[in-house]
Design a protein around this motif. Structure first.
Motif, PDB file in Angstrom:
ATOM      1  N   THR A 433      -7.856  -0.347 -10.853  1.00 54.92           N
ATOM      2  CA  THR A 433      -7.105  -1.598 -10.878  1.00 54.92           C
ATOM      3  C   THR A 433      -6.007  -1.567  -9.816  1.00 54.92           C
ATOM      4  N   GLU A 434      -5.850  -2.665  -9.096  1.00 53.56           N
ATOM      5  CA  GLU A 434      -4.840  -2.734  -8.041  1.00 53.56           C
ATOM      6  C   GLU A 434      -3.594  -3.445  -8.551  1.00 53.56           C
ATOM      7  N   TYR A 435      -2.449  -2.856  -8.292  1.00 51.09           N
ATOM      8  CA  TYR A 435      -1.187  -3.444  -8.706  1.00 51.09           C
ATOM      9  C   TYR A 435      -0.332  -3.728  -7.482  1.00 51.09           C
ATOM     10  N   LEU A 436       0.450  -4.782  -7.552  1.00 54.48           N
ATOM     11  CA  LEU A 436       1.361  -5.137  -6.475  1.00 54.48           C
ATOM     12  C   LEU A 436       2.727  -4.534  -6.771  1.00 54.48           C
ATOM     13  N   PHE A 437       3.151  -3.607  -5.957  1.00 50.51           N
ATOM     14  CA  PHE A 437       4.393  -2.867  -6.129  1.00 50.51           C
ATOM     15  C   PHE A 437       5.475  -3.600  -5.345  1.00 50.51           C
ATOM     16  N   GLN A 438       6.456  -4.208  -6.060  1.00 49.73           N
ATOM     17  CA  GLN A 438       7.474  -5.040  -5.426  1.00 49.73           C
ATOM     18  C   GLN A 438       8.802  -4.294  -5.339  1.00 49.73           C
ATOM     19  N   VAL A 439       9.345  -4.220  -4.149  1.00 47.96           N
ATOM     20  CA  VAL A 439      10.608  -3.521  -3.918  1.00 47.96           C
ATOM     21  C   VAL A 439      11.538  -4.430  -3.125  1.00 47.96           C
ATOM     22  N   PRO A 440      12.703  -4.803  -3.680  1.00 51.66           N
ATOM     23  CA  PRO A 440      13.653  -5.608  -2.899  1.00 51.66           C
ATOM     24  C   PRO A 440      14.090  -4.849  -1.650  1.00 51.66           C
ATOM     25  N   ALA A 441      14.013  -5.502  -0.519  1.00 53.82           N
ATOM     26  CA  ALA A 441      14.335  -4.846   0.750  1.00 53.82           C
ATOM     27  C   ALA A 441      15.772  -4.343   0.776  1.00 53.82           C
ATOM     28  N   ALA A 442      16.680  -5.058   0.104  1.00 54.48           N
ATOM     29  CA  ALA A 442      18.088  -4.663   0.112  1.00 54.48           C
ATOM     30  C   ALA A 442      18.322  -3.323  -0.557  1.00 54.48           C
ATOM     31  N   ALA A 443      17.367  -2.878  -1.360  1.00 54.65           N
ATOM     32  CA  ALA A 443      17.541  -1.626  -2.087  1.00 54.65           C
ATOM     33  C   ALA A 443      17.021  -0.415  -1.317  1.00 54.65           C
TER      34      ALA A 443
END
Length: 472
Positions: A433-443
């Motif tokens: 299963t593919e998951y979308l890993f979201q990371v705020p750029a500011a962090a």
């Protein structure tokens, strides 16, 4: 004047301005406490002066690009101190404030901590709400009283407000302090003459049964998906880049294994003006701060599936309460549902709504999710109040206006709303299963950027990463 205003101490023999005074308890929502120089009562002249200086609310309120009949443009009809984008029309229906507890002692000390004498430095105990935290939540509660004054009577009633807290001392205590501001004591609510409070229940569940505010703690599927994220090449890239840092800090602190919680301990100690050891300044605040945020918060809510199993249940309850309010099936027909929680709850909620700014959540911060009615239509606004000293920031969900139609809000959030939490938590994770890993750029620190793909959105708000689960 507030409803049921009680007048006291009329005496025609006194000077004219002192002939009639009013119990100031009833004016707490306006003054946030006793007016300067006053004790038990307030002169009418004091009230008039305060209203003249501070409460010049416009009668005409414009919303979401509309123009009022009085000819004002939307950004010209806000109250003093408000953001121009704050929707100040008083037609709100139901609210779901979610806030973090107030200032507290560190959760623990590190082995070599010079301030591990709990009785001396943290007399209330590790993790306990401080006097500063009490004040923060009293002020936040007073702000909520002002914001929802036209919806909530001054006297608490079971049919108006429901308060839910995690089963942790600092969130329970924060809820009580918040309620002291939200429902200020009045003469008619005092059981004893010299005890000024309203007794208001705060509801909770033990942490291992809290499926609303701490669902991830018992959810096997959440823990499995989290383990996949932590095994991704992106996550491991950051861990490898900081491996030497972690080793050095662990040695200085006396840990056998590094824990990112060391940042929180140092932050609290600095906040209390305690002198930090000299070794600390090579690592603090950054990169320890960014590692703490990345490892302890962003990763936990970095995929839609993780958001669905952590923030999803609470968002589901908020949406269902809004829908029931509209169709007349909300029972009791309350206007306010309050959630006293932690910084990870706030981060997970903002990430689920795609509006997290990548900055650690301050004490007593609040996410205000509010249902509003306008021209026979219903809208949702989401605001973030990250300081007791400032007005909330009105947020805009991707794909919607700041004043978001309820149906559109439901559509935008449906992917993070679980159908049945128990069933989903018991599900096996399908291999591949593919998951979308979201990371705020500011962090993300500059030296970590090569670990991640470039932002796909022009605003650079998020790095979008694809993480595949193991094929085991």
């Amino acid at each position: 004047m507030p409803r049921q205003l009680q007048l006291r101490c009329f005496d025609a023999k006194r000077p004219e301005e002192d002939r009639l005074v009013i119990i100031w308890d009833w004016l707490m929502p306006l003054f946030w406490g006793p007016p300067p120089g006053e004790r038990d009562f307030v002169r009418l002249s004091t009230i008039e002066e305060f209203v003249e200086k501070n409460l010049r609310f416009q009668k005409c309120k414009a919303v979401a690009g509309d123009t009022c009949s009085c000819g004002k443009k939307p950004n010209e009809v806000v109250s003093p101190g408000q953001s121009p984008n704050h929707y100040e029309h008083r037609v709100s229906k139901v609210h779901g404030p979610l806030y973090r507890h107030g200032d507290r002692a560190p959760l623990s000390s590190y082995p070599n901590d010079p301030y591990n004498d709990v009785a001396r430095y943290w007399p209330r105990g590790y993790g306990q709400l401080s006097e500063i935290g009490e004040e923060q939540h009293y002020r936040l509660g007073s702000y909520l009283r002002q914001r929802y004054f036209d919806l909530l009577p001054l006297m608490y009633n079971y049919n108006d407000t429901h308060i839910r807290s995690t089963d942790v001392d600092r969130t329970l205590a924060s809820a009580l302090c918040n309620l002291a501001g939200l429902y200020p004591a009045s003469n008619t609510s005092r059981v004893w003459p010299h005890v000024a409070f309203q007794a208001i229940p705060v509801h909770t569940e033990t942490q291992d049964h809290d499926h609303l505010l701490k669902p991830a703690d018992y959810c096997p599927k959440y823990l499995k998906v989290l383990s996949y994220v932590e095994s991704s090449k992106e996550y491991q890239c950051v861990m490898n880049l900081t491996a030497q840092l972690q080793k050095e800090v662990a040695a200085f602190a006396g840990y056998s294994t590094y824990t990112s919680d060391i940042y929180d301990i140092l932050f609290i100690e600095e906040l209390y003006n305690l002198t930090l050891p000299s070794w600390v300044w090579s690592y603090y605040p950054n990169p320890l701060k960014s590692l703490y945020l990345f490892d302890g918060f962003i990763t936990w809510g970095s995929t839609t599936e993780l958001q669905r199993l952590s923030a999803g249940p609470m968002l589901k309850e908020i949406i269902e309460n809004m829908q029931r309010k509209i169709n007349g099936t909300l029972n009791p027909d309350r206007s306010l549902y309050v959630y006293s929680t932690h910084d990870d709850n706030v981060v997970n909620t903002l990430m689920a709504l795609k509006v997290f700014n990548g900055i650690l959540v301050p004490f007593a911060s609040a996410v205000l999710t509010e249902l509003r009615a306008l021209n026979n239509s219903y809208y949702v606004t989401v605001s973030y109040k990250n300081s007791t000293e400032t007005e909330p920031y009105l947020l805009q969900l991707p794909g919607c206006d700041s004043l978001c139609p309820l149906d559109q809000f439901v559509e935008l959030t449906k992917e993070v709303i679980p159908d049945d939490l128990d069933t989903e938590c018991a599900e096996e994770v399908t291999a591949g299963t593919e998951y979308l890993f979201q990371v705020p750029a500011a962090a993300i620190l500059p030296e970590w950027e090569h670990c991640f793909q470039k932002p796909k959105s022009d605003d650079g708000l998020f790095h979008f990463l694809s993480v595949k689960t193991s094929s085991k």
